[in-house]
Design an enzyme around this catalytic site. Structure first.
Site, PDB file in Angstrom:
ATOM      1  N   HIS A  45      28.110 -31.194  -7.014  1.00 42.97           N
ATOM      2  CA  HIS A  45      27.569 -31.047  -8.375  1.00 42.97           C
ATOM      3  C   HIS A  45      28.584 -30.466  -9.361  1.00 42.97           C
ATOM      4  CE1 HIS A  45      23.642 -32.244  -7.106  1.00 42.97           C
ATOM      5  NE2 HIS A  45      23.464 -31.207  -6.305  1.00 42.97           N
ATOM      6  N   ASP A  82      23.363 -36.918   0.262  1.00 48.09           N
ATOM      7  CA  ASP A  82      22.568 -35.755  -0.165  1.00 48.09           C
ATOM      8  C   ASP A  82      21.405 -36.253  -1.023  1.00 48.09           C
ATOM      9  OD1 ASP A  82      23.114 -32.488  -0.649  1.00 48.09           O
ATOM     10  OD2 ASP A  82      21.978 -33.463  -2.265  1.00 48.09           O
ATOM     11  N   HIS A  84      20.218 -35.121  -3.659  1.00 53.98           N
ATOM     12  CA  HIS A  84      20.475 -35.007  -5.094  1.00 53.98           C
ATOM     13  C   HIS A  84      21.648 -35.900  -5.500  1.00 53.98           C
ATOM     14  CE1 HIS A  84      18.653 -31.072  -3.896  1.00 53.98           C
ATOM     15  NE2 HIS A  84      17.906 -31.345  -4.948  1.00 53.98           N
ATOM     16  N   ASP A 166      19.425 -32.483   2.744  1.00 57.82           N
ATOM     17  CA  ASP A 166      18.189 -32.103   2.066  1.00 57.82           C
ATOM     18  C   ASP A 166      17.266 -33.287   1.794  1.00 57.82           C
ATOM     19  OD1 ASP A 166      20.106 -33.020   0.320  1.00 57.82           O
ATOM     20  OD2 ASP A 166      20.100 -31.241  -0.965  1.00 57.82           O
TER      21      ASP A 166
HETATM   22 ZN   LIG Z   1      21.290 -31.608  -2.498  1.00 61.68          ZN
END
Ligand SMILES: [Zn+2]
Length: 231
Positions: A45, A82, A84, A166
């Site tokens: 991120h 992931d 996200h 996740d």
């Molecule tokens: Zn994540």
């Protein structure tokens, strides 16, 4: 605001990036068949000038740049599973023709980016949004349809993985329904692609995962496959 630091954070983040670069160096030198970096903090991120989502530096993107600048590679793939969107990796590699960045992620979900219409400056970014509740069968079908053909066409010289766990069904921060078996499966299929195109050269960097039991079991499943494939 979501990325807290303590006096040890910068050193940990630097060691994470250094570990990824060392992994790239070892794999490209033939000293290791593949590598997994159990790094904290994660990295995918972190944008060019902004920490975000627990990430300080864009570890996997920096590893990709290292492979290109220091080792002269011209085709480096990054696959991010992931849950996200890998907005930081996308930001850092947006204009980089020598890389292909593929992110699958629950959509909509924080950080809100990553629609399929975002394709990079040169068609070098592929976003694969997944509906909340997507299970392993649908995840596998989406990878077979979109991710693996794109990797085949790109023919990477090195495959990097942003390995967040996740998307596991037990994770408290998201709503996908993957299991350890699905993470083992995608790891094996990515190793297949790496075998075909780049002698099995894979460097995987840990990203998110917030149910600690699921994170441990999923990471073990991922690493078990890497070890078996690298033997
Ligand atoms: Zn994540």
């Amino acid at each position: 605001p979501d990325t807290w630091m303590s006096p040890g954070s910068v050193d940990a983040a630097l060691r994470g990036v250094g570990g990824a670069l060392a992994g790239v160096d070892m794999v490209l030198a033939g000293k290791a068949a593949n590598a997994f970096l159990a790094t904290r903090p994660p990295g995918h991120h972190a944008e060019t000038a902004r920490t975000m989502g627990f990430c300080l530096f864009g570890t996997v993107a920096i590893a990709a740049r290292h492979a290109m600048e220091r080792h002269g590679l011209s085709r480096v793939a990054v696959v991010d599973f992931d849950v996200h969107h890998g907005n930081g990796t996308q930001d850092l590699l947006w204009s980089e023709k020598r890389s292909l960045f593929i992110s699958s992620h629950q959509y909509p979900l924080w950080p809100g980016s990553g629609p399929a219409s975002d394709t990079g400056a040169h068609g070098n970014v592929i976003n694969l949004p997944l509906d909340p509740g997507t299970n392993g069968a649908a995840f596998r079908a989406a990878y077979e349809e979109t991710v693996f053909p794109a990797l085949d066409a790109f023919a990477p010289e090195l495959l990097l993985i942003s390995a967040g766990f996740d998307a596991h069904q037990d994770d408290p921060l998201a709503g996908l329904r993957l299991t350890e078996d699905d993470f083992a499966w995608v790891t094996g299929r990515l190793c297949d692609l790496a075998d075909t195109h780049c002698g099995g050269r894979v460097v995987s960097c840990l990203e998110g995962g917030y149910d600690l039991d699921a994170l441990a079991a999923s990471t073990a499943a991922h690493v078990d496959v890497l070890i078996a494939r690298g033997a």
